[in-house]
Scaffold this motif. Structure first.
Motif, PDB file in Angstrom:
ATOM      1  N   PHE A   9      47.190  22.102 131.790  1.00  0.00           N
ATOM      2  CA  PHE A   9      48.372  22.390 130.984  1.00  0.00           C
ATOM      3  C   PHE A   9      48.254  23.802 130.407  1.00  0.00           C
ATOM      4  O   PHE A   9      47.209  24.154 129.847  1.00  0.00           O
ATOM      5  N   ASP A  10      49.321  24.588 130.496  1.00  0.00           N
ATOM      6  CA  ASP A  10      49.247  25.947 129.959  1.00  0.00           C
ATOM      7  C   ASP A  10      50.151  26.162 128.750  1.00  0.00           C
ATOM      8  O   ASP A  10      50.035  27.174 128.061  1.00  0.00           O
ATOM      9  N   TYR A  11      51.043  25.232 128.499  1.00  0.00           N
ATOM     10  CA  TYR A  11      51.923  25.326 127.331  1.00  0.00           C
ATOM     11  C   TYR A  11      52.104  23.928 126.766  1.00  0.00           C
ATOM     12  O   TYR A  11      52.185  22.954 127.521  1.00  0.00           O
ATOM     13  N   PHE A  12      52.197  23.869 125.441  1.00  0.00           N
ATOM     14  CA  PHE A  12      52.468  22.606 124.766  1.00  0.00           C
ATOM     15  C   PHE A  12      53.703  22.785 123.894  1.00  0.00           C
ATOM     16  O   PHE A  12      53.901  23.841 123.295  1.00  0.00           O
ATOM     17  N   LEU A  13      54.515  21.744 123.837  1.00  0.00           N
ATOM     18  CA  LEU A  13      55.802  21.844 123.145  1.00  0.00           C
ATOM     19  C   LEU A  13      56.021  20.603 122.283  1.00  0.00           C
ATOM     20  O   LEU A  13      55.519  19.520 122.591  1.00  0.00           O
ATOM     21  N   TRP A  14      56.775  20.797 121.219  1.00  0.00           N
ATOM     22  CA  TRP A  14      57.213  19.668 120.390  1.00  0.00           C
ATOM     23  C   TRP A  14      58.735  19.634 120.364  1.00  0.00           C
ATOM     24  O   TRP A  14      59.394  20.675 120.226  1.00  0.00           O
ATOM     25  N   TYR A  15      59.249  18.399 120.500  1.00  0.00           N
ATOM     26  CA  TYR A  15      60.683  18.170 120.463  1.00  0.00           C
ATOM     27  C   TYR A  15      60.987  17.138 119.390  1.00  0.00           C
ATOM     28  O   TYR A  15      60.174  16.248 119.101  1.00  0.00           O
ATOM     29  N   LYS A  16      62.198  17.230 118.876  1.00  0.00           N
ATOM     30  CA  LYS A  16      62.688  16.283 117.873  1.00  0.00           C
ATOM     31  C   LYS A  16      63.915  15.605 118.455  1.00  0.00           C
ATOM     32  O   LYS A  16      64.755  16.260 119.091  1.00  0.00           O
ATOM     33  N   LYS A  17      64.021  14.300 118.234  1.00  0.00           N
ATOM     34  CA  LYS A  17      65.166  13.587 118.796  1.00  0.00           C
ATOM     35  C   LYS A  17      65.755  12.628 117.781  1.00  0.00           C
ATOM     36  O   LYS A  17      65.068  11.771 117.228  1.00  0.00           O
ATOM     37  N   SER A  21      56.539  25.712 120.252  1.00  0.00           N
ATOM     38  CA  SER A  21      55.601  25.603 121.376  1.00  0.00           C
ATOM     39  C   SER A  21      54.357  26.428 121.076  1.00  0.00           C
ATOM     40  O   SER A  21      54.321  27.226 120.134  1.00  0.00           O
ATOM     41  N   ILE A  22      53.346  26.229 121.897  1.00  0.00           N
ATOM     42  CA  ILE A  22      52.120  27.020 121.779  1.00  0.00           C
ATOM     43  C   ILE A  22      51.515  27.195 123.158  1.00  0.00           C
ATOM     44  O   ILE A  22      51.468  26.253 123.962  1.00  0.00           O
ATOM     45  N   SER A  23      51.080  28.400 123.432  1.00  0.00           N
ATOM     46  CA  SER A  23      50.392  28.681 124.673  1.00  0.00           C
ATOM     47  C   SER A  23      48.959  28.160 124.576  1.00  0.00           C
ATOM     48  O   SER A  23      48.374  28.123 123.484  1.00  0.00           O
ATOM     49  N   SER A  24      48.397  27.828 125.717  1.00  0.00           N
ATOM     50  CA  SER A  24      47.029  27.300 125.711  1.00  0.00           C
ATOM     51  C   SER A  24      45.993  28.354 125.331  1.00  0.00           C
ATOM     52  O   SER A  24      44.831  28.020 125.083  1.00  0.00           O
TER      53      SER A  24
END
Lengths: 113, 113
Positions: A30-38, A49-52
């Motif tokens: 994984f090279d990027y991590f993201l957070w979503y709200k629903k 988001s954050i880069s690895s």
């Protein structure tokens, strides 16, 4: 075989306090991590988001921390507000040409008055 | 602002019907995705596409097909709808520049009776 895990289905936090949502992953590619709200009956909205290659990214009340050695990331919301009550999804992008984004099962955050 | 539009908010179809879910994005994004969201299972990737006429299977492609004839449009097809395909369907698009965040449509709540 879950590659992105959110082990807490729900979390309750007092208004004004800090909310901490956790996420673990298994794939080192994984090279990027993201957070979503629903919100119910709506599509997820991108939060942060954050880069690895980084260990912290901050945007207003939202901060994401990445611990690569532990394969763990967390989203901090400070201070928590009533409008933050929603389901939060952690997601990760695979580092290949396909840009596949994989989501966790989500954590429902309740902000208590 | 990125806009991802799904053709219907709510659909009710009969078992065995062929169902088309349409998605259009207006930001010239290369990548488009179809997910379904079910309680306790989070967002699961059905299919994605990283270019016109290109498609890749996600984690749960069985019973579905997709079509991407134009860059802005990505269609999900249920060849013969079944009751276990009752779900919330979410379309998303993303670009590799400046970052990998995907933007979602408002979702289609499909009920198969």
């Amino acid at each position: 075989d879950q590659q992105v895990k959110q082990n807490s289905p729900s979390l309750s936090v007092q208004e004004g306090r800090i909310s901490i949502l956790n996420c673990d992953y298994t794939n080192s590619m994984f090279d990027y991590f993201l957070w979503y709200k629903k919100y119910p009956a709506e599509g997820p909205t991108f939060l942060i988001s954050i880069s690895s290659i980084k260990d912290k990214n901050e945007d207003g009340r939202f901060t994401v921390f990445l611990n690569k050695s532990a394969k763990h990331l967390s989203l901090h919301i400070v201070p928590s507000q009533p409008g933050d009550s929603a389901v939060y999804f952690c997601a990760a992008r695979l580092m290949n040409r396909d840009d596949k984004i994989i989501f966790g099962k989500g954590t429902r955050l309740h902000i208590l008055p | 602002d990125v806009k991802v539009t799904q053709s219907s908010r709510y659909l009710v179809k009969r078992t065995g019907e062929k169902v088309f879910l349409e998605c259009v994005q207006d930001m010239d994004h290369e990548n488009m995705f179809w997910y379904r969201q079910d309680p306790g299972l989070g967002l699961r990737l059905i299919y994605f596409s990283y270019d016109v006429k290109m498609k890749e299977k996600g984690d749960i492609p069985e019973g579905y097909s997709v079509s991407r004839e134009k860059k802005e449009r990505f269609s999900l097809i249920l060849e013969s709808a079944s009751t276990n395909q009752t779900s919330m369907y979410l379309c998303a698009s993303s670009s590799n520049i400046p970052g990998p965040e995907a933007f979602f449509g408002q979702g289609t709540r499909l009920t198969v009776v």
